[in-house]
Design a protein around this motif. Structure first.
Motif: not given
Lengths: 580, 463, 287
Positions: B234-249, B406-415
């Protein structure tokens, strides 16, 4: 105006004298100005690149906005219209009220479904097979019988009469009418077409021949389709171009005919009021099943008949060709039309897309937001007032301030957890009610309102306070009678913006259970409810195309509310902005 | 006989008390002519009376309403026959409780309706009614008592204004403390439930375990028994999505801010900036919809066209849309920070013959860097805590991977996933959600504190 | 004004508001505004800020290796005029400059003229010291770096040292070149800014009230510095202080509300001014 740099001719070192030799003599190197001039080209290129990157970033950002809106509007605008079918309904007394007592309970429980189906059957008497009939009944929405019931309950006098009623169409038909089922291309026939009934095992088989080889278009289309790899090549012989003068027979064309199946785009011929579904085609003639009966067998002159093409193969869509034929028939007779979808705003959620509306969600949002405002505005203003005007500067108030700034940046889902643990679990407030939603949203927007109110209070000059105290007002009176009224516009602006954010929040409300399927419109703060963004979330999961449309429309409504609120805040700020 | 009616009744009582108080004050002063002899304006006497009438009663109402349920349930459970409750687990016990409640309220019951449960439900209903009745009587009694007390006390020498203002001040302090209360509430509730969780699942397994499949056997004999609660995917998924988002933003937001503040004419700035701000006002559920229905299929088709294997719930889709959402954060924070750099700095650089891009790159940007970093950290914190976009566009599978396709999941999704099912409150599944929430809260708190600290220090430099 | 006030004004010789109005019937600058072998030649310069006519038909030469002081009451356009000389007015929205200003014969406002090399040749020191938030070394090295004056580290070191020496700051900072420039005292910061300007070897240095934010000791040091710099550079300095103008300049120009009233040898201006307004200003009757 920014410091515009115009690249141009570099400056000359100038006429001799003190410049040239002097300069060089000083440092023993090239004159500075020459070095500078030499570097100019590179620097201006870098400047242009940098500026270009900056502008592209702005353009990309604006493009994202445009794409997002175009996508949502494109998907959703058609939801504001709903397809209705006009049928002649016989309000037969035997079905509705056999005993003639006009007892409301009896009227309510009558079999209106049968009335609706009978009306359909009467409209399309040629439909006889059971499977076909099931498909026919599928044209109407599950809500159509309810429409009839409402009519009868409102005016029992129509029992025994025959009326023309516009009934709600099923979402599959609705989607087709909105062009979301398949693209439809129409081409007029350019040659004289003649009809020949075909004897054979199948009923309703007809051959249509064209003098002008109109049907070669069909063959080309199929060839293109196969070439794109979307359907396997049946290995039939290539088409041959027949001579224009001869009228070939079917037998002579056998070598060159194409067979159409449900995995290929459908083609239909609309001629003499009937529809022929093309099953076998050659350039000059086609053979197919009559989906809709012909009114006559005479030859149809050029431009009086058409070839219809449905780009999506039958296998890939929900509406089969024969259903489309009926819709086409209704369309030709003017018995099917799209009207403004008031139901979208007056109905609650439903499993059927054509019956689904946002009324429940709108009321839920309204109750929740009203309560949130009622709770958060006084508390927020009161807290800001105390912290700004009365609080002594000690560690406790500093702690409160740090807290507020942090809370403003906490993810909203955490507030949902708070609501779940404290309000639902500990205090036992029922889930999924506007009350608990409002409590959660209050805690979430409180920091925003406090911060905005504090800055509104700070903008009121101290002279006002001093003047009030000078005439003998107590500190509290100074605040409530003098300072607060001046700061109210800024506070209201903050409150409106806080409410706008709360309106769009979904995650914390999911936590407290507002995901249930609520059909009835909520009536109070303690009735089960959902809010508009959660409704969007729920509908987004549904696979039907009709729900995609409705979800987008709900989003548009949500965005419209937000736009209005933000605009109100901006106008308020502009109108009451005072320059001290 | 509902509580909200009582609330309204108390409000009406307060209004009545106000009028009574004013009248009493005026008459105590000897008519309208003698108002000057009153210490405070008559209105304050009215408020005095209203506060005495309403405040104690309302406090009682609030407390009672919160605790009534608990009390009644404990009483009902105490009276239940022992054989009904013997051998029930915690979860089954709370199911029993909700059955009783539902039956009493006339809702659908989950289990079967035994006579014991019927009796308990009848008990429940009776006790609730009794409690509500008692509340009504007590509240009204206290209210009227308070009114009488106040009425008797009203005299020209009574410093009504001071009393009322004192109460108002206390109320304001309470309102201010709500901010602290909120944080405390969050910490307490999240920490409390997390501690319960860590009693069932070890801390090491949670923070360092690499397998996440939170299935818990409902019955002992069910296959697919105990779950794994390793949150690393979950932490890894959150990190990956965040990194992709920051690379764009970050690039887009920063360069847009630079262009709009240094190069664009004020006309262009006046419409371009608000339009970019629109991105910040769009609810995240809309972004989620856009991501799930438009962007994810587009990426998948593109990928398949290129011969890649793209999931229909790729991290790339979620990260991309999240990046779009964050652009205005980065852009407007950077804009503020860049504008805070004094003009004298720019003048000094231009006077030396620097081009605008050189000035920006070598002078202004380095000077603004701390503020920009603070802004980026705040944006990261926002991305980590974002829920709806990932719930709708990212997947549920706890996949530990570097591949954004690939498909990952994040901390917030699991909550969200753990808490929107139907389970009792203290199974490890629901408690795991609180543990995740704790982790999320702590990380975002640390990021926010650091970011705000940096930005504040940076602002001080220039003021 | 009532009669008594008028009498008092006449008796004490104080100026009335009328005296401070822009000149009507101004017949032209008194004195010789030209200079032999002038570095910069300005003819008929007009500057408008929006509707305001800030500089009216001013002609002035900046002589070679001399210090020209521009004096006059507040808001009379001295700084505006100065900023025309290195086209810093380009950064001000709504500012229009007309007339002819040349540097070594080249019209600096020519459409073809590039602003970047111009500013490398005409440097500016501002009223409030504005060192970059970088190290002392990097502050001075900034100009040479962006213009690409040298790629060699040791050359750059030498250039930085030379500039700091010329600015009279070397001894004080040679041991702490890597420390931030903003950590210096006000006077030191201003000398750092001067060093920064010198590092790109300009022809002309413009100074806009360089000492107005400094204490008297720092001011004195900078005035000494200006005298030393005169040997290599041509300097135009705007100053509020007449005494300063008298101390550092060879020629002085007196501006009054957008007009150049009088210009001439400093000694002559301060002992025997030709125009009445100049005399009134010098003797302190207003300003």
């Amino acid at each position: 105006m920014s410091n515009s740099v115009t690249p141009g001719v570099p400056v000359n070192p100038g006429p001799g004298g003190a410049t040239g030799p002097d300069r060089a003599g000083q440092d023993g190197r090239r004159p500075t100005i020459e070095i500078v001039n030499a570097s100019l080209g590179r620097r201006y290129r870098a400047e242009r690149r940098f500026r270009f990157i900056g502008m592209s970033a702005v353009v990309i950002g604006l493009a994202f906005v445009a794409i997002l809106f175009a996508d949502i509007i494109g998907k959703g605008h058609s939801a504001f219209q709903q397809t209705y079918i006009r049928l002649t309904v016989d309000f037969s007394a035997e079905v509705i009220d056999p005993e003639g007592r006009r007892d409301p309970a009896v009227l309510r429980d009558a079999n209106y479904l049968k009335l609706a189906r009978d009306a359909l059957a009467a409209r399309f008497p040629e439909v006889t097979r059971r499977a076909d009939k099931q498909a026919l009944y599928g044209l109407l929405s599950a809500g159509a019988p309810l429409q009839l019931r409402e009519r009868v309950l409102a005016d029992p006098g129509i029992i025994g009469t025959t009326q023309e009623i516009w009934l709600l169409a099923d979402d599959d038909a609705d989607m087709f009418m909105k062009g979301r089922s398949t693209p439809v291309d129409i081409e007029r026939g350019s040659g004289l077409a003649s009809l020949v009934l075909v004897e054979g095992d199948e009923d309703n088989q007809v051959q249509v021949r064209s003098r002008a080889n109109d049907f070669s278009a069909i063959l080309r289309d199929l060839a293109d389709y196969r070439e794109e790899g979307r359907a396997p090549n049946p290995g039939s012989a290539p088409e041959s171009a027949p001579s224009p003068q001869s009228v070939p027979t079917l037998e002579s064309d056998l070598a060159s005919q194409e067979v159409l199946g449900p995995d290929l785009p459908s083609h239909l011929v609309a001629i003499n009021g009937g529809l022929v579904k093309v099953e076998r085609a050659t350039p000059s003639a086609v053979i197919g099943t009559l989906l809709k009966p012909l009114t006559s067998n005479v030859d149809a002159p050029a431009d009086q008949w058409e070839i219809l093409r449905f780009a999506t193969p039958e296998n890939d869509r929900r509406l089969k060709d024969r259903v489309v034929a009926w819709l086409h028939d209704l369309g030709a007779a003017g018995d099917i039309e799209k009207r403004f979808n008031t139901g979208f705003f007056t109905q609650g959620a439903s499993r059927e897309p054509e019956l689904a509306g946002i009324a429940g969600a709108l009321m839920g949002s309204f109750y929740t937001l009203a309560l949130t405002l009622l709770l958060s505005f006084p508390v927020g203003v009161g807290a800001a007032l105390y912290l700004e005007e009365f609080a002594p500067r000690n560690w406790f108030t500093d702690l409160i301030e740090v807290n507020i700034n942090n809370l403003a940046a906490v993810p909203s889902i955490i507030f949902g957890l708070l609501g779940l643990a404290v309000f639902i679990n500990f205090f036992g407030i029922p889930r999924s009610t506007p009350l608990v939603g409002a409590l959660v949203l209050t805690f979430m927007t409180l920091p925003t309102i406090i911060i905005a109110s504090r800055s509104a209070l700070q903008s009121v000059p101290p002279s006002i306070r001093e003047a009030a105290l000078g005439v003998g007002a107590s500190p509290l009176q100074t605040q409530f009678h003098h300072v607060l009224p001046l700061a109210i516009p800024g506070m209201l602006t903050g409150a409106i913006l806080g409410m706008a954010r709360a309106l769009g929040e979904t995650a914390p409300l999911l936590m407290i259970g507002m995901v249930a399927f609520i059909v009835d419109t909520p009536t109070g703060f303690l009735s089960p409810a959902t809010v508009l963004p959660v409704q969007v979330y729920l509908w987004a999961d549904s696979p039907e195309v009709g729900f995609v449309e409705r979800t987008s429309a709900a989003i548009l409504v949500l965005l419209a509310f937000l736009a209005v609120m933000n605009l109100a805040a901006v106008l308020l700020r502009r109108k009451f902005e005072r320059r001290w | 006989m509902s509580i909200s009616v009582l609330f309204l009744a108390l409000l009406a009582l307060m209004a009545l008390a106000y009028h009574a108080g004013v009248k009493r004050a005026v008459s105590a002063a000897g008519g309208h002519a003698g108002i000057k002899s009153l210490h405070s304006l008559p209105g304050y006497y009215g408020f005095y009376a209203a506060l005495w009438a309403g405040l104690p009663a309302l406090l009682l109402l609030g407390l009672w309403a919160g605790l009534q349920d608990h009390l009644v349930i404990s009483l009902v459970m105490a009276q239940l026959s022992p054989d009904l409750v013997a051998g029930l687990s915690d979860g089954q016990l709370s199911l029993l409780v909700s059955d009783i409640q539902n039956l009493a309220r006339g809702n659908i019951v989950a289990g079967e309706v035994t006579p014991g449960i019927q009796a308990a439900a009848a008990d429940y209903g009776r006790l609730q009614q009794l409690a509500t009745l008692t509340l009504w009587i007590l509240a009204l009694a206290i209210g009227l008592g308070g009114l009488t007390l106040a009425w008797l006390r009203i005299a020209p020498t009574l410093r009504a204004r001071n009393r009322v203002e004192g109460v108002v001040r206390v109320i304001l302090v309470v309102f201010s403390s709500i901010a602290i209360l909120t944080t405390l509430g969050i910490l307490l509730s999240v920490v409390f439930e997390s501690l319960l969780f860590f009693q069932k699942v070890s801390v090491i397994e949670f923070f360092f375990g690499a397998e996440w499949s939170p299935q818990i056997a409902l019955r002992k004999d069910q296959v697919g028994a105990s779950g794994a609660f390793g949150a690393v995917p979950l932490f890894a998924g959150t990190l990956m999505v965040t990194v992709i988002a920051m690379l764009i933003a970050v690039p887009i937001g920063l360069m847009a801010a630079i262009y709009l503040s240094e190069y664009a004419s004020s006309q262009v700035r006046s419409w371009a900036k608000p339009i970019l701000e629109v991105l910040a006002g769009i609810p995240t559920v809309v972004y989620g919809f856009f991501a799930a229905l438009t962007v994810a299929p587009l990426i998948r088709d593109l990928g398949e066209g290129l011969g890649l294997n793209v999931s229909s719930e790729s991290a790339l889709a979620a990260g991309l849309v999240m990046g779009i959402m964050i652009i205005p954060f980065v852009s407007s924070l950077s804009d503020d920070v860049i504008n805070a750099v004094p003009q004298s700095m720019r003048d000094g650089s231009y006077a030396l013959g620097a081009t605008p891009s050189e000035t920006m790159r070598r002078v202004i940007f380095p000077a603004a860097l701390p503020g920009i970093v603070g802004g980026v950290l705040l944006a990261v914190s926002r991305a980590i805590g974002e829920t709806m976009i990932v719930v709708m566009a990212a997947g549920m599978s706890a996949n530990l991977t570097w591949n954004p396709l690939e498909s990952v999941t994040t901390v917030t999704v699991q909550i969200v996933a753990l808490l929107t099912g139907d389970q009792e409150f203290d199974s490890p599944k629901t408690l795991a959600a609180f543990a995740l929430g704790l982790a999320l809260f702590l990380v975002t708190l640390v990021l926010n504190v650091i970011a705000l600290h940096i930005v504040r220090k940076y602002r001080e430099q220039y003021e | 004004m009532n009669a008594i006030a008028e009498d008092i004004t006449r008796m004490t010789g104080a100026m009335t508001a009328d005296d401070l109005a822009p000149l009507r019937d101004f017949s032209g600058t008194v004195g010789d505004f030209t200079s032999p072998q002038a570095r910069m030649i300005c003819r008929n310069v007009d500057v408008h800020y929006g509707d305001k006519h800030a500089i009216k038909n001013v002609s002035l030469d900046i002589g070679r290796n001399e210090v020209v002081a521009m004096i006059g009451p507040s808001g009379c356009g001295k700084s505006t005029f100065l900023r025309c000389l290195n086209r810093m007015n380009d950064t001000v929205p709504g500012c229009r400059v007309r007339g002819r200003i040349t540097l070594d014969g080249q019209d600096i406002y020519d459409k073809q003229q590039d602003v970047v090399p111009l500013r490398a040749q005409v440097g500016m020191v501002f009223q409030k010291p504005n060192p970059f938030p970088k190290s002392i070394y990097e502050n001075v090295a900034y100009g040479p770096r962006i213009h690409g004056l040298t790629n060699d580290k040791s050359e750059l070191d030498a250039l930085v040292e030379t500039s700091l020496r010329k600015a009279g700051l070397w001894e004080e900072v040679k041991d702490r070149l890597q420390q931030p420039g903003t950590g210096l005292s006000g006077g030191q910061q201003q000398r750092l800014c001067i060093a920064r300007t010198i590092a790109v070897s300009p022809e002309v240095i413009l100074m806009d009230e360089p000492c107005s934010a400094l204490d008297p000791i720092a001011t004195a040091r900078i005035e000494e510095l200006i005298d030393e710099l005169r040997e290599q550079y041509s300097i135009a300095i705007v100053t509020h202080s007449m005494q300063q103008a008298a101390r550092v300049s060879q020629r002085t120009a007196y501006f009054h509300l957008g007009d150049l009233v009088e210009v001439g040898e400093t000694s002559q201006i301060f002992t025997n001014p030709s125009h009445k307004l100049t005399e009134d200003y010098i003797t302190g009757r207003f300003g």
